[in-house]
Design a protein around this motif. Structure first.
Motif, PDB file in Angstrom:
ATOM      1  N   THR A 143       0.822  -1.217   0.000  1.00  0.00           N
ATOM      2  CA  THR A 143       0.000   0.000   0.000  1.00  0.00           C
ATOM      3  C   THR A 143       0.855   1.265   0.000  1.00  0.00           C
ATOM      4  O   THR A 143       0.313   2.372   0.101  1.00  0.00           O
ATOM      5  N   LEU A 144       2.178   1.109  -0.105  1.00  0.00           N
ATOM      6  CA  LEU A 144       3.151   2.203  -0.145  1.00  0.00           C
ATOM      7  C   LEU A 144       3.298   2.923   1.188  1.00  0.00           C
ATOM      8  O   LEU A 144       3.943   3.973   1.259  1.00  0.00           O
ATOM      9  N   GLY A 145       2.725   2.368   2.235  1.00  0.00           N
ATOM     10  CA  GLY A 145       2.876   2.983   3.551  1.00  0.00           C
ATOM     11  C   GLY A 145       4.213   2.708   4.190  1.00  0.00           C
ATOM     12  O   GLY A 145       4.649   3.457   5.064  1.00  0.00           O
ATOM     13  N   HIS A 146       4.870   1.633   3.757  1.00  0.00           N
ATOM     14  CA  HIS A 146       6.193   1.304   4.300  1.00  0.00           C
ATOM     15  C   HIS A 146       7.190   1.307   3.145  1.00  0.00           C
ATOM     16  O   HIS A 146       7.105   0.480   2.235  1.00  0.00           O
ATOM     17  N   GLN A 147       8.114   2.243   3.189  1.00  0.00           N
ATOM     18  CA  GLN A 147       9.090   2.414   2.120  1.00  0.00           C
ATOM     19  C   GLN A 147      10.487   2.311   2.720  1.00  0.00           C
ATOM     20  O   GLN A 147      10.806   3.006   3.683  1.00  0.00           O
ATOM     21  N   ILE A 148      11.313   1.448   2.131  1.00  0.00           N
ATOM     22  CA  ILE A 148      12.662   1.298   2.660  1.00  0.00           C
ATOM     23  C   ILE A 148      13.542   2.421   2.132  1.00  0.00           C
ATOM     24  O   ILE A 148      13.278   3.012   1.081  1.00  0.00           O
ATOM     25  N   LEU A 194       0.713  18.209   6.979  1.00  0.00           N
ATOM     26  CA  LEU A 194      -0.100  17.088   6.515  1.00  0.00           C
ATOM     27  C   LEU A 194       0.749  16.186   5.631  1.00  0.00           C
ATOM     28  O   LEU A 194       1.548  16.653   4.832  1.00  0.00           O
ATOM     29  N   ASN A 195       0.546  14.900   5.763  1.00  0.00           N
ATOM     30  CA  ASN A 195       1.313  13.940   4.983  1.00  0.00           C
ATOM     31  C   ASN A 195       0.483  12.682   4.812  1.00  0.00           C
ATOM     32  O   ASN A 195      -0.480  12.449   5.548  1.00  0.00           O
ATOM     33  N   ILE A 196       0.831  11.866   3.833  1.00  0.00           N
ATOM     34  CA  ILE A 196       0.209  10.555   3.689  1.00  0.00           C
ATOM     35  C   ILE A 196       0.764   9.654   4.783  1.00  0.00           C
ATOM     36  O   ILE A 196       1.990   9.542   4.940  1.00  0.00           O
ATOM     37  N   PRO A 197      -0.081   9.011   5.573  1.00  0.00           N
ATOM     38  CA  PRO A 197       0.417   8.241   6.723  1.00  0.00           C
ATOM     39  C   PRO A 197       1.289   7.063   6.300  1.00  0.00           C
ATOM     40  O   PRO A 197       1.040   6.411   5.285  1.00  0.00           O
ATOM     41  N   ASN A 201       4.903   1.939  10.607  1.00  0.00           N
ATOM     42  CA  ASN A 201       5.561   2.996  11.380  1.00  0.00           C
ATOM     43  C   ASN A 201       4.630   4.178  11.550  1.00  0.00           C
ATOM     44  O   ASN A 201       3.670   4.360  10.799  1.00  0.00           O
ATOM     45  N   SER A 202       4.933   5.017  12.522  1.00  0.00           N
ATOM     46  CA  SER A 202       4.243   6.290  12.639  1.00  0.00           C
ATOM     47  C   SER A 202       4.860   7.273  11.647  1.00  0.00           C
ATOM     48  O   SER A 202       5.868   6.988  11.014  1.00  0.00           O
ATOM     49  N   GLY A 203       4.259   8.446  11.527  1.00  0.00           N
ATOM     50  CA  GLY A 203       4.804   9.450  10.625  1.00  0.00           C
ATOM     51  C   GLY A 203       4.198   9.347   9.234  1.00  0.00           C
ATOM     52  O   GLY A 203       3.108   8.797   9.036  1.00  0.00           O
ATOM     53  N   GLY A 204       4.934   9.904   8.247  1.00  0.00           N
ATOM     54  CA  GLY A 204       4.415   9.926   6.881  1.00  0.00           C
ATOM     55  C   GLY A 204       5.489   9.613   5.865  1.00  0.00           C
ATOM     56  O   GLY A 204       6.592   9.186   6.213  1.00  0.00           O
ATOM     57  N   TRP A 205       5.180   9.842   4.601  1.00  0.00           N
ATOM     58  CA  TRP A 205       6.101   9.532   3.520  1.00  0.00           C
ATOM     59  C   TRP A 205       7.327  10.438   3.581  1.00  0.00           C
ATOM     60  O   TRP A 205       7.228  11.622   3.910  1.00  0.00           O
ATOM     61  N   PHE A 206       8.488   9.878   3.225  1.00  0.00           N
ATOM     62  CA  PHE A 206       9.728  10.657   3.192  1.00  0.00           C
ATOM     63  C   PHE A 206       9.653  11.734   2.112  1.00  0.00           C
ATOM     64  O   PHE A 206      10.065  12.876   2.319  1.00  0.00           O
ATOM     65  N   PHE A 207       9.124  11.374   0.928  1.00  0.00           N
ATOM     66  CA  PHE A 207       8.832  12.344  -0.131  1.00  0.00           C
ATOM     67  C   PHE A 207       7.319  12.530  -0.154  1.00  0.00           C
ATOM     68  O   PHE A 207       6.605  11.749  -0.788  1.00  0.00           O
ATOM     69  N   ASN A 208       6.859  13.536   0.550  1.00  0.00           N
ATOM     70  CA  ASN A 208       5.420  13.788   0.669  1.00  0.00           C
ATOM     71  C   ASN A 208       4.906  14.364  -0.654  1.00  0.00           C
ATOM     72  O   ASN A 208       5.187  15.515  -0.987  1.00  0.00           O
ATOM     73  N   PRO A 209       4.131  13.595  -1.430  1.00  0.00           N
ATOM     74  CA  PRO A 209       3.707  14.093  -2.746  1.00  0.00           C
ATOM     75  C   PRO A 209       2.797  15.308  -2.666  1.00  0.00           C
ATOM     76  O   PRO A 209       2.715  16.083  -3.629  1.00  0.00           O
TER      77      PRO A 209
END
Length: 379
Positions: A143-148, A194-197, A201-209
């Motif tokens: 779902t793209l919520g966890h990005q390495i 605001l960010n995509i969750p 992990n908590s937080g949001g995307w590293f590159f917030n679109p």
């Protein structure tokens, strides 16, 4: 990154400058993704606040504007879906590429831990959840919520391509309305953080679109103008001097002893007085103003100077142009080689020659893969 054909009536010749710079950016991304090598001193991030990522998104927007505008412009003749479909197909390809790179990246570190005893790698690059909380991590990956780490640019780019058809339709008729909406969205996203969750992990995307859309839209409008033989931001000697002045100021900010500390203290004070954090910070997720202004100034200066075009078209720049034409292939191969390179640097820790050889060998390999991909495309 290389874009699919949209079957225009006449194929537009490729812009050698865009291909050359995109290839150069991909080389820099590869170098920066193998931390601990001397060649990092030569990449874009040493020139100021921005690095190759901001330029990558800008160039991606330009490429999208050049590649996809014609299909949507002819929507009355061929139907709106005929213009939208190639863009969304590309977004799907990027999603699948990201999933493959993520799984392959996990496998590289797992292999290194299993056969070379490098178990410390399993806790790096946001991999801990994969091995300690596998079920939710797999859901997050899909779902793209966890990005390495080091494999997290494509999700934002894929999301931006989903919105690109609508941006192009607005931009063709009202480019400055599109830009205004984009700036306002960037401002309020940063203001309210605001960010995509992320998940698990908590937080949001590293590159917030939601924030990085601004630099993509600027690139998109630039590409759309270039397709019509124009410049979105006209040449201006005054603007050129301002851009050069800002680049020099940023260099002094970073490298003049004492000045950087003073200016950083001033930004912290402005933040305490209520100035929005994305105006004063360097938080990459929200495309902060300092990084944005730096990459825009750099792009404007490079686009203003005639010799840059001549250098980009020089035969010696062909390796970069080839890599630029095969952007997705080069990025994907570079991402996997950079992760393998990180493992190699850990395994050969203390062997001085390894980081010196690793990067040039990797760049040559990327060039070779790009050449093969370009040759297959032509045959």
């Amino acid at each position: 990154m290389s874009q699919p054909d949209i079957a225009p009536p006449m194929r537009r010749p490729r812009d050698t400058k865009i291909d050359a710079f995109r290839g150069l950016l991909l080389v820099m991304i590869f170098i920066d993704h193998v931390p601990g090598n001397w060649y990092e001193n030569l990449t874009l991030r040493n020139l100021g606040f921005s690095d190759a990522a901001e330029s990558f998104f800008l160039m991606s927007g330009i490429a999208a504007g050049l590649a996809y505008t014609a299909g949507l412009t002819r929507a009355r003749d061929v139907g709106l879906w005929a213009g939208i479909a190639p863009i969304w197909k590309r977004a799907w390809v990027l999603y699948l590429s990201h999933i493959f790179l993520t799984v392959a990246g996990i496998a590289i570190f797992a292999f290194s831990a299993e056969f070379f005893g490098l178990t410390g790698l399993l806790a790096k690059n946001n991999l801990r959840q994969v091995f300690e909380n596998t079920g939710p991590a797999i859901i997050g990956i899909v779902t793209l919520g966890h990005q390495i780490g080091y494999v997290n640019i494509l999700p934002a780019y894929s999301v931006l391509l989903l919105a690109a058809p609508f941006a192009i339709l607005v931009g063709r008729r009202r480019p400055y309305i599109l830009l205004t909406v984009s700036v306002l969205l960037w401002f309020f996203i940063g203001l309210f953080r605001l960010n995509i969750p992320a998940y698990p992990n908590s937080g949001g995307w590293f590159f917030n679109p939601l924030a990085w859309q601004l630099i993509f839209v600027i690139g998109l409008l630039t590409g759309m103008a270039l397709r019509d033989g124009k410049r979105f931001i006209p040449k201006s000697r005054v603007l050129f001097v301002v851009a050069v002045g800002w680049l020099v100021f940023v260099l002094a900010w970073r490298y003049v002893p004492g000045w950087g500390a003073t200016l950083n203290h001033g930004m912290a004070k402005l933040s305490s007085l209520g100035l929005p954090f994305h105006f004063t910070s360097h938080d990459k997720a929200f495309l902060p103003l300092l990084r944005l202004l730096h990459v825009l100034a750099l792009a404007y200066v490079m686009s203003y100077l005639p010799f840059v075009t001549r250098i980009s078209a020089h035969p010696y720049a062909e390796p970069l142009r080839v890599m630029g034409r095969q952007g997705l292939l080069v990025f994907s191969a570079g991402a996997l080689m950079s992760l393998a390179g990180q493992a190699a640097l850990v395994y050969f820790k203390g062997v001085t020659i390894v980081p010196w050889l690793l990067v040039p060998i990797g760049v040559l390999a990327l060039w070779g893969l790009a050449w093969i991909g370009d040759w297959k495309r032509r045959t």
